[in-house]
Design an enzyme around this catalytic site. Structure first.
Site, PDB file in Angstrom:
ATOM      1  N   HIS A 106      -2.482  -1.813 -12.612  1.00 34.03           N
ATOM      2  CA  HIS A 106      -3.796  -2.271 -12.142  1.00 34.03           C
ATOM      3  C   HIS A 106      -4.643  -1.116 -11.612  1.00 34.03           C
ATOM      4  O   HIS A 106      -4.115  -0.139 -11.087  1.00 34.03           O
ATOM      5  CB  HIS A 106      -3.679  -3.426 -11.128  1.00 34.03           C
ATOM      6  CG  HIS A 106      -3.209  -3.070  -9.757  1.00 34.03           C
ATOM      7  ND1 HIS A 106      -2.437  -3.912  -8.990  1.00 34.03           N
ATOM      8  CD2 HIS A 106      -3.422  -1.974  -8.972  1.00 34.03           C
ATOM      9  CE1 HIS A 106      -2.204  -3.363  -7.814  1.00 34.03           C
ATOM     10  NE2 HIS A 106      -2.784  -2.180  -7.779  1.00 34.03           N
TER      11      HIS A 106
ATOM     12  N   GLU B 140      -5.620  -6.911 -12.407  1.00 38.94           N
ATOM     13  CA  GLU B 140      -4.225  -7.046 -12.793  1.00 38.94           C
ATOM     14  C   GLU B 140      -4.112  -7.116 -14.323  1.00 38.94           C
ATOM     15  O   GLU B 140      -5.114  -7.341 -15.018  1.00 38.94           O
ATOM     16  CB  GLU B 140      -3.641  -8.313 -12.152  1.00 38.94           C
ATOM     17  CG  GLU B 140      -3.742  -8.346 -10.620  1.00 38.94           C
ATOM     18  CD  GLU B 140      -2.712  -7.457  -9.912  1.00 38.94           C
ATOM     19  OE1 GLU B 140      -2.275  -6.443 -10.485  1.00 38.94           O
ATOM     20  OE2 GLU B 140      -2.359  -7.786  -8.762  1.00 38.94           O
TER      21      GLU B 140
ATOM     22  N   ASP C 195     -12.453  -2.595  -3.717  1.00 39.50           N
ATOM     23  CA  ASP C 195     -11.944  -3.953  -3.534  1.00 39.50           C
ATOM     24  C   ASP C 195     -11.735  -4.309  -2.072  1.00 39.50           C
ATOM     25  O   ASP C 195     -11.784  -3.442  -1.188  1.00 39.50           O
ATOM     26  CB  ASP C 195     -10.632  -4.137  -4.325  1.00 39.50           C
ATOM     27  CG  ASP C 195      -9.696  -2.942  -4.240  1.00 39.50           C
ATOM     28  OD1 ASP C 195      -9.843  -2.125  -3.312  1.00 39.50           O
ATOM     29  OD2 ASP C 195      -8.811  -2.816  -5.098  1.00 39.50           O
TER      30      ASP C 195
ATOM     31  N   ASN D  77       2.033  -1.890 -11.945  1.00 40.70           N
ATOM     32  CA  ASN D  77       1.815  -2.703 -13.151  1.00 40.70           C
ATOM     33  C   ASN D  77       0.576  -2.233 -13.930  1.00 40.70           C
ATOM     34  O   ASN D  77       0.146  -2.904 -14.863  1.00 40.70           O
ATOM     35  CB  ASN D  77       1.683  -4.186 -12.776  1.00 40.70           C
ATOM     36  CG  ASN D  77       0.481  -4.447 -11.870  1.00 40.70           C
ATOM     37  OD1 ASN D  77      -0.281  -3.532 -11.558  1.00 40.70           O
ATOM     38  ND2 ASN D  77       0.314  -5.692 -11.455  1.00 40.70           N
TER      39      ASN D  77
END
Ligand code: F6R
Length: 239
Positions: A136, A141, A66, A134
């Protein structure tokens, strides 16, 4: 999924041996790399092993997960810059064989071309992953479809807060990123996920022992045939 638990130093050494084995068996390997704090120990170990001649990256190709939207590769918080500084500079990989999604060209065509380039190279042999608090993976996400390919995403507030430590203030943390999709990651032949520290313990438990759900992106790894998870004692403390 195979789970290995040890100290941060030891898990970096253990994971690094996977790379030594792969690169000796397949010098032209295609490697998927991650940024963040978690892989730093592994990257230092890989650089050391490379310097010792235990393996060579000379014929490898690298694709990163990313990149932040709006940052070019010279920005010191861009993931291109991170990779150059923390790994590529210290190993014998050809820089023109290293790819990071563009943070400047966020068109759907360019995103699709990233997936095509991975495919044309023969697919990723080992994809390295960290994990967000979380769940990811990459910047996928919670709620990201499991069928997603490389795409632009809006970062959640919790992810921006978590990454604010690298910027002068939260306002400077980009709001968007371009990330490989969940399917891009799942297409890799082998996956290594690493997690270090107590803050990762709850999400590691959900990832490994919870249901497979798009609400916990990393839980999809339960469906992959070759996943190794390397945890320090703290990240593994709720298993
Ligand atoms: C990084 C990435 C992210 C991180 C995750 C954990 O390229 O895609 O998913 O792996 O946010 O970050 P750290 O390792 O800093 O806790």
């Amino acid at each position: 999924m195979k789970v290995f638990v040890n100290t941060p130093e030891k898990i970096a050494e253990m994971a690094a041996q996977r790379y030594v084995k792969l690169l000796n068996e397949k010098p032209t390997a295609i490697l998927g790399h991650a940024t963040g704090s978690t892989p730093l120990g592994l990257y230092a170990e890989l650089a050391k092993l490379n310097a010792e001649g235990k393996m060579s990256y000379a014929k490898c190709t690298s694709f990163n997960l990313d990149e932040y939207v709006g940052l070019d590769g010279t920005h010191d918080q861009s993931y291109r810059y991170f990779m150059n500084e923390n790994l590529f500079k210290h190993i014998d990989i050809r820089l023109d064989h290293t790819f990071v999604p563009s943070g400047l060209d966020t068109s759907a065509e360019t995103a699709a071309a990233y997936d095509k380039a991975i495919e044309a190279a023969g697919g990723i042999d080992i994809q390295l992953l960290g994990i967000g608090n979380n769940g990811h993976i990459g910047f996928n996400e919670p709620g990201t479809p499991f069928g997603s390919l490389t795409h632009m995403v809006e970062l959640t507030e919790s992810t921006r807060q978590a990454n604010a430590r690298f910027f002068e203030s939260i306002d400077e943390v980009p709001t968007h990123a371009v990330t490989m999709g969940i399917k891009t990651v799942m297409n890799a032949k082998s996956i290594i996920l690493m997690a270090i520290g107590k803050s990762k313990a709850p999400i590691i438990k959900e990832t490994i022992q919870g249901p497979v759900t798009e609400a916990v992106p990393a839980s999809v790894l339960q469906l992959h045939p070759d996943v190794e998870i390397y945890l320090d004692y703290e990240a593994a403390s709720l298993l």
